[in-house]
Motif scaffolding. Structure first.
Motif, PDB file in Angstrom:
ATOM      1  N   ILE A 286     -37.213  -5.726   5.668  1.00  7.22           N
ATOM      2  CA  ILE A 286     -35.881  -5.262   5.270  1.00  7.22           C
ATOM      3  C   ILE A 286     -35.130  -4.722   6.476  1.00  7.22           C
ATOM      4  CG2 ILE A 286     -34.605  -3.619   3.841  1.00  7.22           C
ATOM      5  CD1 ILE A 286     -36.780  -3.911   1.745  1.00  7.22           C
ATOM      6  N   ALA A 287     -35.867  -4.079   7.401  1.00  6.01           N
ATOM      7  CA  ALA A 287     -35.225  -3.625   8.634  1.00  6.01           C
ATOM      8  C   ALA A 287     -34.660  -4.810   9.409  1.00  6.01           C
ATOM      9  CB  ALA A 287     -36.233  -2.852   9.493  1.00  6.01           C
ATOM     10  N   HIS A 290     -31.616  -6.015   7.637  1.00  3.34           N
ATOM     11  CA  HIS A 290     -30.506  -5.091   7.910  1.00  3.34           C
ATOM     12  C   HIS A 290     -29.873  -5.425   9.251  1.00  3.34           C
ATOM     13  CE1 HIS A 290     -28.733  -1.367   9.581  1.00  3.34           C
ATOM     14  NE2 HIS A 290     -28.360  -1.148   8.322  1.00  3.34           N
ATOM     15  N   HIS A 291     -30.692  -5.707  10.248  1.00  5.90           N
ATOM     16  CA  HIS A 291     -30.183  -6.063  11.574  1.00  5.90           C
ATOM     17  C   HIS A 291     -29.338  -7.338  11.497  1.00  5.90           C
ATOM     18  CE1 HIS A 291     -30.041  -6.531  15.921  1.00  5.90           C
ATOM     19  NE2 HIS A 291     -30.504  -7.768  15.783  1.00  5.90           N
ATOM     20  N   VAL A 294     -25.949  -6.407   9.835  1.00  3.12           N
ATOM     21  CA  VAL A 294     -25.059  -5.664  10.739  1.00  3.12           C
ATOM     22  C   VAL A 294     -24.497  -6.587  11.814  1.00  3.12           C
ATOM     23  CG1 VAL A 294     -24.964  -3.827  12.465  1.00  3.12           C
ATOM     24  CG2 VAL A 294     -26.131  -3.435  10.290  1.00  3.12           C
ATOM     25  N   PRO A 381     -25.363  -3.392   4.290  1.00  5.73           N
ATOM     26  CA  PRO A 381     -26.242  -2.575   5.140  1.00  5.73           C
ATOM     27  C   PRO A 381     -26.676  -1.264   4.485  1.00  5.73           C
ATOM     28  CG  PRO A 381     -24.500  -3.532   6.465  1.00  5.73           C
ATOM     29  CD  PRO A 381     -24.149  -3.824   5.035  1.00  5.73           C
ATOM     30  N   LEU A 384     -29.317  -1.843   1.835  1.00  9.81           N
ATOM     31  CA  LEU A 384     -30.627  -2.150   2.396  1.00  9.81           C
ATOM     32  C   LEU A 384     -31.313  -0.902   2.938  1.00  9.81           C
ATOM     33  CD1 LEU A 384     -30.026  -5.555   4.231  1.00  9.81           C
ATOM     34  CD2 LEU A 384     -30.848  -5.130   1.910  1.00  9.81           C
ATOM     35  N   ILE A 385     -30.552  -0.008   3.551  1.00  6.72           N
ATOM     36  CA  ILE A 385     -31.133   1.249   4.040  1.00  6.72           C
ATOM     37  C   ILE A 385     -31.719   2.039   2.879  1.00  6.72           C
ATOM     38  CG2 ILE A 385     -30.574   3.512   5.022  1.00  6.72           C
ATOM     39  CD1 ILE A 385     -28.597   2.079   6.860  1.00  6.72           C
ATOM     40  N   ARG A 398     -31.844   5.846  10.753  1.00  6.92           N
ATOM     41  CA  ARG A 398     -30.851   5.168  11.574  1.00  6.92           C
ATOM     42  C   ARG A 398     -30.712   5.851  12.922  1.00  6.92           C
ATOM     43  NH1 ARG A 398     -26.099   5.040   7.199  1.00  6.92           N
ATOM     44  NH2 ARG A 398     -27.224   6.885   6.557  1.00  6.92           N
ATOM     45  N   ARG A 403     -27.912   1.789  13.320  1.00  8.27           N
ATOM     46  CA  ARG A 403     -28.778   0.662  12.996  1.00  8.27           C
ATOM     47  C   ARG A 403     -30.210   1.121  12.750  1.00  8.27           C
ATOM     48  NH1 ARG A 403     -27.023  -4.415  16.905  1.00  8.27           N
ATOM     49  NH2 ARG A 403     -24.799  -4.360  16.447  1.00  8.27           N
ATOM     50  N   ALA A 406     -34.825  -2.507  13.878  1.00  5.87           N
ATOM     51  CA  ALA A 406     -35.178  -3.855  13.421  1.00  5.87           C
ATOM     52  C   ALA A 406     -36.186  -4.543  14.329  1.00  5.87           C
ATOM     53  CB  ALA A 406     -33.908  -4.718  13.331  1.00  5.87           C
TER      54      ALA A 406
END
Length: 413
Positions: A286-287, A290-291, A294, A381, A384-385, A398, A403, A406
């Motif tokens: 998931i990280a 997320h990257h 973004v 984003p 997802l966090i 973060r 961010r 990732a």
């Protein structure tokens, strides 16, 4: 020893989404038993389930111009054969549409009447309880598309039919290999102008001429329809004929394990054994997603086409993450967006579930405006966090740039 049979069939519906009718057949069996069923029959030698379903519908109902709409999954059951031997059968079910109700039952096979019924009547008339589950899935897809309305895609049907036919010929030298259809094109929520089409092949080396040939078949077949389509290789040859990136790899990771659920065999043979999915770290996945999200939002997009592609890509990240979360807990869970949102409804935090519901509503309205897509993508984003933090400790933090870490998903770092 148990005898094993493979069959395929179809739930056939009229393509008028405002008042769809389902085709069922009344049949009198050799023992005098009467039943109400959908057209189906056994696979012939070297025949894939999709081709078998098309053929059986034509033979049992006279309908020769049906269109592919969705894959409904595989039914399994055991029974006693005519000679008293134990037997097991699998039936792959598809959803087909048609523009005509001029069906003619095959009387030489005991079919005495072809009836077009509305959804409640079809549900009551179907004889077998297990088939009712297949029928319910078909009705859910029809209802979802009716809400748009989102007509079933004729372009998708033509693309899938062409790839299936040409891939079957190309794969002849590899008796253990097969080609499947997955993603929204299999689940029944494909949308013209928005969705991509994913094909997957197994037991084919990436360097083989056949893999290259099927990749070319997919590319050429998609051109006349303006559909983005790609081929992925699964199993021991996992990877792609051409690189499609981390998002595609995550999306396709468990596809072969879902043959019979929402991956349909359209050419060649199905997988002969269950694969073992490699161990993964979902928080790190998931990280990484997320990257990707973004990066997609922060990139430069000078044209409306670039903006739309960016929004589509970010929203694909959302769907991928949600499905990974669901599959980890329920490997056989259905994965259409409304089903995924329902499976995550009781999770702590509501950003992901609410966004999935909003995205699903956006897709089925049929409007798909760019501004709406961008507004939804901008929420990905944060969702997802929250999802990563609620999934497993340690909670992701973060950095100063907003961010997630990732890069940790890369092995050896």
């Amino acid at each position: 020893m148990i005898r094993r049979y493979s069959s395929a069939g179809a739930v056939v519906t009229t393509n008028d989404l405002s008042a769809p009718s389902i085709l069922l057949l009344d049949q009198v069996r050799g023992n005098g038993e009467r039943q109400t069923v959908a057209p189906k029959g056994r696979l012939e030698p070297n025949e894939a389930p999709l081709q078998a379903a098309v053929r059986e519908v034509a033979e049992e109902t006279g309908l020769t111009r049906t269109q592919y709409g969705a894959y409904l999954g595989q039914e399994k059951y055991v029974f006693t054969d005519n000679d008293g031997s134990p037997a097991a059968k699998t039936v792959d079910w598809f959803l087909f549409t048609t523009t005509t109700t001029a069906a003619t039952p095959a009387r030489d096979e005991g079919f005495v009447e072809a009836r077009w019924l509305d959804a409640p009547a079809a549900r009551r008339a179907a004889t077998h309880v297990e088939f009712q589950r297949i029928l319910d899935r078909a009705l859910a897809i029809i209802a979802w598309r009716s809400a748009g309305p989102l007509p079933f895609s004729r372009s998708l049907s033509q693309l899938v039919t062409q790839v299936a036919t040409e891939a079957q010929a190309a794969i002849a030298e590899h008796p253990e290999a097969g080609v499947g259809l997955c993603g929204s094109a299999a689940r029944g929520d494909f949308i013209d102008g928005w969705s991509d089409v994913d094909f997957v092949a197994w037991n084919l080396p990436a360097t083989s001429r056949t893999a290259t040939k099927i990749n070319d078949i997919v590319a050429e077949a998609s051109k006349p329809h303006g559909i983005r389509a790609s081929l992925h290789l699964a199993g021991v040859h996992a990877g792609t004929v051409r690189s499609l990136g981390a998002l595609h790899d995550m999306t396709m990771r468990v596809v072969r394990d879902r043959v019979g659920l929402d991956t349909a065999v359209i050419a060649g043979a199905g997988p002969t054994h269950t694969t073992t999915t490699a161990a993964t770290n979902l928080v790190e996945d998931i990280a990484a997603l997320h990257h990707i999200a973004v990066s997609g939002l922060s990139g430069r997009h000078d044209s409306s086409t670039q903006r739309e592609d960016a929004a589509r890509h970010v929203l694909s990240v959302l769907a991928c993450a949600a499905r990974l979360l669901v599959v980890e807990r329920q490997p056989k869970a259905p994965l259409r967006l409304p089903e995924v949102a329902e499976a995550l409804r009781h999770w702590p935090g509501k950003q992901l579930t609410n966004l999935l519901c909003d995205y699903d509503g956006f897709r089925r309205t049929g409007t798909l405006t760019l501004n709406q897509a961008e507004q939804l993508a901008a929420r990905v984003p944060a969702a997802l966090i929250e999802a990563a933090g609620n999934h497993r400790e340690p909670r992701l933090v973060r950095g100063a740039d907003g961010r997630l870490p990732a890069d940790r998903h890369k092995r050896g770092t």
